[in-house]
Design a protein around this motif. Structure first.
Motif, PDB file in Angstrom:
ATOM      1  N   ALA A  12       0.833  -1.206   0.000  1.00 30.22           N
ATOM      2  CA  ALA A  12       0.000   0.000   0.000  1.00 30.22           C
ATOM      3  C   ALA A  12       0.856   1.239   0.000  1.00 30.22           C
ATOM      4  O   ALA A  12       0.605   2.210  -0.726  1.00 30.22           O
ATOM      5  CB  ALA A  12      -0.926  -0.011   1.224  1.00 30.22           C
ATOM      6  N   HIS A  16       1.201   3.925  -3.412  1.00 23.85           N
ATOM      7  CA  HIS A  16       0.622   5.266  -3.357  1.00 23.85           C
ATOM      8  C   HIS A  16       1.647   6.355  -3.052  1.00 23.85           C
ATOM      9  O   HIS A  16       1.318   7.520  -2.997  1.00 23.85           O
ATOM     10  CB  HIS A  16      -0.484   5.292  -2.296  1.00 23.85           C
ATOM     11  N   ASN A  97      -9.953  -3.386  -2.890  1.00 18.39           N
ATOM     12  CA  ASN A  97     -10.053  -1.929  -2.978  1.00 18.39           C
ATOM     13  C   ASN A  97     -10.706  -1.272  -1.766  1.00 18.39           C
ATOM     14  O   ASN A  97     -11.052  -0.095  -1.807  1.00 18.39           O
ATOM     15  CB  ASN A  97     -10.830  -1.530  -4.234  1.00 18.39           C
ATOM     16  N   THR A  99      -9.675  -0.202   1.100  1.00 17.31           N
ATOM     17  CA  THR A  99      -9.009   0.963   1.701  1.00 17.31           C
ATOM     18  C   THR A  99      -8.950   2.164   0.756  1.00 17.31           C
ATOM     19  O   THR A  99      -8.661   3.276   1.195  1.00 17.31           O
ATOM     20  CB  THR A  99      -7.574   0.605   2.130  1.00 17.31           C
ATOM     21  N   HIS A 100      -9.233   1.942  -0.524  1.00 22.22           N
ATOM     22  CA  HIS A 100      -9.118   3.029  -1.493  1.00 22.22           C
ATOM     23  C   HIS A 100     -10.181   4.101  -1.305  1.00 22.22           C
ATOM     24  O   HIS A 100     -10.052   5.210  -1.836  1.00 22.22           O
ATOM     25  CB  HIS A 100      -9.172   2.485  -2.924  1.00 22.22           C
ATOM     26  N   ASP A 103      -9.155   7.567  -0.188  1.00 23.74           N
ATOM     27  CA  ASP A 103      -8.739   8.591  -1.140  1.00 23.74           C
ATOM     28  C   ASP A 103      -9.824   9.651  -1.322  1.00 23.74           C
ATOM     29  O   ASP A 103      -9.541  10.854  -1.368  1.00 23.74           O
ATOM     30  CB  ASP A 103      -8.415   7.966  -2.496  1.00 23.74           C
ATOM     31  N   LEU A 133      -4.649  -1.964   7.664  1.00 23.23           N
ATOM     32  CA  LEU A 133      -4.565  -1.569   6.251  1.00 23.23           C
ATOM     33  C   LEU A 133      -5.140  -0.174   6.031  1.00 23.23           C
ATOM     34  O   LEU A 133      -4.623   0.601   5.220  1.00 23.23           O
ATOM     35  CB  LEU A 133      -5.303  -2.591   5.389  1.00 23.23           C
ATOM     36  N   LEU A 134      -6.202   0.147   6.749  1.00 21.92           N
ATOM     37  CA  LEU A 134      -6.808   1.474   6.626  1.00 21.92           C
ATOM     38  C   LEU A 134      -5.825   2.547   7.081  1.00 21.92           C
ATOM     39  O   LEU A 134      -5.662   3.590   6.428  1.00 21.92           O
ATOM     40  CB  LEU A 134      -8.084   1.523   7.471  1.00 21.92           C
ATOM     41  N   ARG A 137      -3.055   3.060   4.503  1.00 21.59           N
ATOM     42  CA  ARG A 137      -3.504   3.842   3.346  1.00 21.59           C
ATOM     43  C   ARG A 137      -3.620   5.323   3.707  1.00 21.59           C
ATOM     44  O   ARG A 137      -3.208   6.201   2.943  1.00 21.59           O
ATOM     45  CB  ARG A 137      -4.864   3.321   2.870  1.00 21.59           C
ATOM     46  N   GLU A 138      -4.177   5.590   4.872  1.00 24.52           N
ATOM     47  CA  GLU A 138      -4.373   6.983   5.287  1.00 24.52           C
ATOM     48  C   GLU A 138      -3.036   7.712   5.428  1.00 24.52           C
ATOM     49  O   GLU A 138      -2.931   8.894   5.111  1.00 24.52           O
ATOM     50  CB  GLU A 138      -5.133   7.002   6.610  1.00 24.52           C
ATOM     51  N   THR A 140      -0.496   7.485   3.687  1.00 24.74           N
ATOM     52  CA  THR A 140       0.143   7.827   2.409  1.00 24.74           C
ATOM     53  C   THR A 140      -0.236   9.220   1.943  1.00 24.74           C
ATOM     54  O   THR A 140       0.263   9.682   0.912  1.00 24.74           O
ATOM     55  CB  THR A 140      -0.220   6.809   1.315  1.00 24.74           C
TER      56      THR A 140
END
Length: 327
Positions: A12, A16, A97, A99-100, A103, A133-134, A137-138, A140
């Motif tokens: 991840a 990103h 997808n 966690t996407h 965005d 995972l969340l 992603r955050e 990034t």
């Protein structure tokens, strides 16, 4: 399982781009001695994704939810934003997808060069979505202050137990909710933590007291002025917890317990969307006073209150409880 999670976290971050949010400047009061927080609750992005009959509704309500967030940010221009639980409806998303959706949520914040922190709710921890995972992603995105400060054994402590310090500009017994004294939406019974679970970790009990240690910690923390939560979409009031409450083993010390305003078009309910705004000033902070209001998606303010020594006794206008719909 642990190796697969670590691999997913690394992928991840690599996919990103790397962002080092540990170097963010400390949060500080403004030169005029004020600090402004916007709180957004229960966005529920990704709902209906796995339901063919509603597949067109999902993206439409996601866009509408994010527009509420963007509208409020444009008006309020806070110093710090809080994305307060149930960001994504992990029940309906796919592993590839899930966690996407972060965005979409953070884009209005990143576009305005704002900083924020998130807490993850029950819908953010589902088979197709994990807090680890969340969080990866955050992180990034530039401006994210969400972090994990509590080591978790098997995930019991969750992924977003942390605090964010705010520095000065110069420094390194009446019970129940009254519509005039605790203004706000009050259309559902407050749900206790782990509702439906028993103390023995079996189901079938109205309240298993799993939050007793947490409530005692809140009540014993000197100088803690308020606790702000979402989850119940049809509540938006604040209540000064002072003394004993039926069924609660902890004794309140006067802390203000406040709901936010349901922000997203995902999840249940049609009460007007918006955010809870928290206005802090050094001048009032010495008396342990903070001001707050609800900013609605239509731009107007409802339920302005002062969380002061007489909150719960002071009288305010009753909440209008307007409703909004996707169509």
């Amino acid at each position: 399982m642990q190796q697969s999670v670590l691999l997913a976290l690394a992928m991840a971050a690599a996919a990103h781009g790397a962002v080092d949010n540990s170097k963010l400047s400390p949060l500080r009061f403004r030169e005029d001695g004020t600090f402004h927080i916007s709180v957004f609750s229960d966005l529920h992005l990704g709902i209906f994704l796995l339901t063919d009959a509603n597949s067109a509704r999902g993206p439409k309500q996601d866009a509408k939810s994010v527009s509420v967030l963007a509208t409020v940010l444009a008006i309020e221009d806070p110093d710090f934003a809080v994305i307060n639980g149930d960001l994504i409806n992990g029940d309906d998303t796919r592993v590839a997808n899930s966690t996407h959706y972060i965005d979409q949520i953070v884009k209005p914040l990143v576009d305005r060069n704002l900083t924020w922190g998130s807490t993850y709710g029950n819908h953010d921890g589902q088979p197709n979505l994990s807090g680890e995972l969340l969080l990866a992603r955050e992180q990034t995105f530039p401006g994210a202050r969400t972090q994990n400060m509590v080591p978790s054994d098997g995930g019991a402590a969750g992924s977003t137990n942390y605090f964010v310090p705010v520095f000065s500009a110069t420094c390194e017994d009446k019970r129940g909710v009254d519509p005039n004294r605790q203004p706000g939406i009050n259309e559902e019974t407050s749900s206790p933590q782990a509702q439906g679970w028993c103390e023995s970790d079996t189901r079938g009990c109205p309240y298993g007291k799993q939050d007793t240690a947490f409530m005692k910690a809140i009540a014993s923390t000197k100088g803690m002025m308020g606790l702000f939560s979402g989850h119940d979409h049809a509540n938006s009031w604040c209540y000064k917890w002072d003394g004993e409450l039926p069924g609660v083993e902890a004794k309140g010390n006067g802390i203000n317990l406040c709901y936010g305003q349901h922000t997203g078009y995902g999840g249940y309910g049609d009460l007007i969307r918006g955010s809870r705004e928290i206005l802090v000033s050094l001048d009032k902070l010495k008396d342990l006073v903070i001001d707050s209001h609800i900013r609605t998606e239509w731009g107007y303010v409802i339920n302005p209150i002062s969380l002061n020594a007489t909150y719960g006794e002071d009288l305010y206008p009753v909440s209008p409880n307007d409703k909004t719909y996707l169509e």
